[in-house]
Design an enzyme around this catalytic site. Sequence first.
Site, PDB file in Angstrom:
ATOM      1  N   HIS A 171    -102.027 -58.673   6.746  1.00  0.00           N
ATOM      2  CA  HIS A 171    -102.794 -57.761   5.850  1.00  0.00           C
ATOM      3  C   HIS A 171    -103.148 -56.822   7.059  1.00  0.00           C
ATOM      4  O   HIS A 171    -103.033 -56.965   7.751  1.00  0.00           O
ATOM      5  CB  HIS A 171    -104.654 -58.946   5.863  1.00  0.00           C
ATOM      6  N   HIS A 198    -115.252 -57.782  10.564  1.00  0.00           N
ATOM      7  CA  HIS A 198    -114.735 -57.101  12.264  1.00  0.00           C
ATOM      8  C   HIS A 198    -114.065 -56.258  12.087  1.00  0.00           C
ATOM      9  O   HIS A 198    -112.860 -55.956  10.756  1.00  0.00           O
ATOM     10  CB  HIS A 198    -114.548 -58.740  12.599  1.00  0.00           C
ATOM     11  N   TYR A 244    -113.024 -64.831  17.532  1.00  0.00           N
ATOM     12  CA  TYR A 244    -113.945 -64.052  17.324  1.00  0.00           C
ATOM     13  C   TYR A 244    -115.593 -63.579  18.839  1.00  0.00           C
ATOM     14  O   TYR A 244    -115.665 -64.440  18.856  1.00  0.00           O
ATOM     15  CB  TYR A 244    -114.551 -63.924  15.754  1.00  0.00           C
ATOM     16  N   HIS A 287    -106.499 -53.987  12.167  1.00  0.00           N
ATOM     17  CA  HIS A 287    -106.780 -54.367  10.281  1.00  0.00           C
ATOM     18  C   HIS A 287    -108.870 -54.699  10.908  1.00  0.00           C
ATOM     19  O   HIS A 287    -109.187 -54.660  11.468  1.00  0.00           O
ATOM     20  CB  HIS A 287    -106.286 -55.598   9.809  1.00  0.00           C
ATOM     21  N   GLU A 297    -112.070 -58.926  17.011  1.00  0.00           N
ATOM     22  CA  GLU A 297    -111.156 -60.192  16.430  1.00  0.00           C
ATOM     23  C   GLU A 297    -109.944 -59.760  17.683  1.00  0.00           C
ATOM     24  O   GLU A 297    -109.703 -59.223  17.606  1.00  0.00           O
ATOM     25  CB  GLU A 297    -110.654 -60.423  15.418  1.00  0.00           C
ATOM     26  N   HIS A 338    -106.036 -69.279  11.640  1.00  0.00           N
ATOM     27  CA  HIS A 338    -106.003 -69.277  10.166  1.00  0.00           C
ATOM     28  C   HIS A 338    -105.053 -69.899   9.705  1.00  0.00           C
ATOM     29  O   HIS A 338    -104.395 -69.552   9.814  1.00  0.00           O
ATOM     30  CB  HIS A 338    -106.905 -67.595   9.800  1.00  0.00           C
TER      31      HIS A 338
HETATM   32 FE   FE2 Z   1    -109.459 -60.544  11.261  1.00  0.00          FE
END
Ligand code: FE2
Length: 310
Positions: free
Chosen positions: A202, A217, A258, A155, A268, A249
Amino acid sequence: MAITGVLRPGHVALRVLDLEQAVHHYTEILGLAEVMRDAQGRVFFKAWDEADHHSVVLRKADEAGMDYMGWRVDSDATLDRLAGELEASPLATETSWIAAGEHPHTGRRFRFTIPTGHVMELYAHRDVTGCATGYLNPEPWPDGLRGMAPSRFDHCLLYGDDLDGTVELFTKILGFNLAEQVVAGPDKLQIAAFLTCSNKAHDVAFIRQPMKNKFHHCSFLLGSWNEVLKAADIISKKKVSLDLGPTRHGITRGETIYFFDPSGNRNEVFSGGYIWYPDKPTITWTDDQLGPAIFYHDRKLNEAFLSVVT
Ligand code: FE2
């Protein structure tokens, strides 16, 4: 086939300042495979479990950042239908067709600019050159992996001004769903949107901020938290510029770290997160809980993470 329409993120095209430093980073540190260079000097890469010819494209430029992100759709019929809907919508601007073959081993692409200023593409065909383990009685992972060795490009997170317009384009035209969002203030202004076209938490995310077309990112999938820790070891061992992590997260529940490529583009690698189904309600975070939403362990925001973009 339950997942239809837009299937997944297919490619990300990044600008880098020094091509050979970047190639070293994306192969030896991140652990992608270089698959080819073209006459324009672009370098194409893929991760070890990806079937298609390539997923990451680098070109040398004077400024770092993202040129565009591409989405694989399920068929030519879907490509034509979505292109027609985008051409008819004021949400998509600077629409154009790019001929088959402009990306190697790839069919025609429909390119458009979204309200946050980012360039997106849809395509229906890319040659399947195969993953590193093959498809007949495969081993769980291939020999010869280097660096962090993610299994796939997963992503991007992008910053831009017209978050409302971009979310409307992705949900109303491209068929994405809002898996998670962050809202701020008494008016509950949406300041972050995590959008999925698949079973993932996501496939792309957007943050509202004043400038158009900023890149936060691009992210690559690892198999476990242990592999995230190993990525942290590699970052220290190879003296890579660390941004944040390893941590978790709150948003998406991913385990993450990261770091920056030599041009300053943030990368990431992550593992985990939940499986998303179309009947899952949208998760909402409020801005007073932004600390644990982003960094669940520290529960504190990091200004550089929020403000440094390319
Ligand atoms: Fe991410």
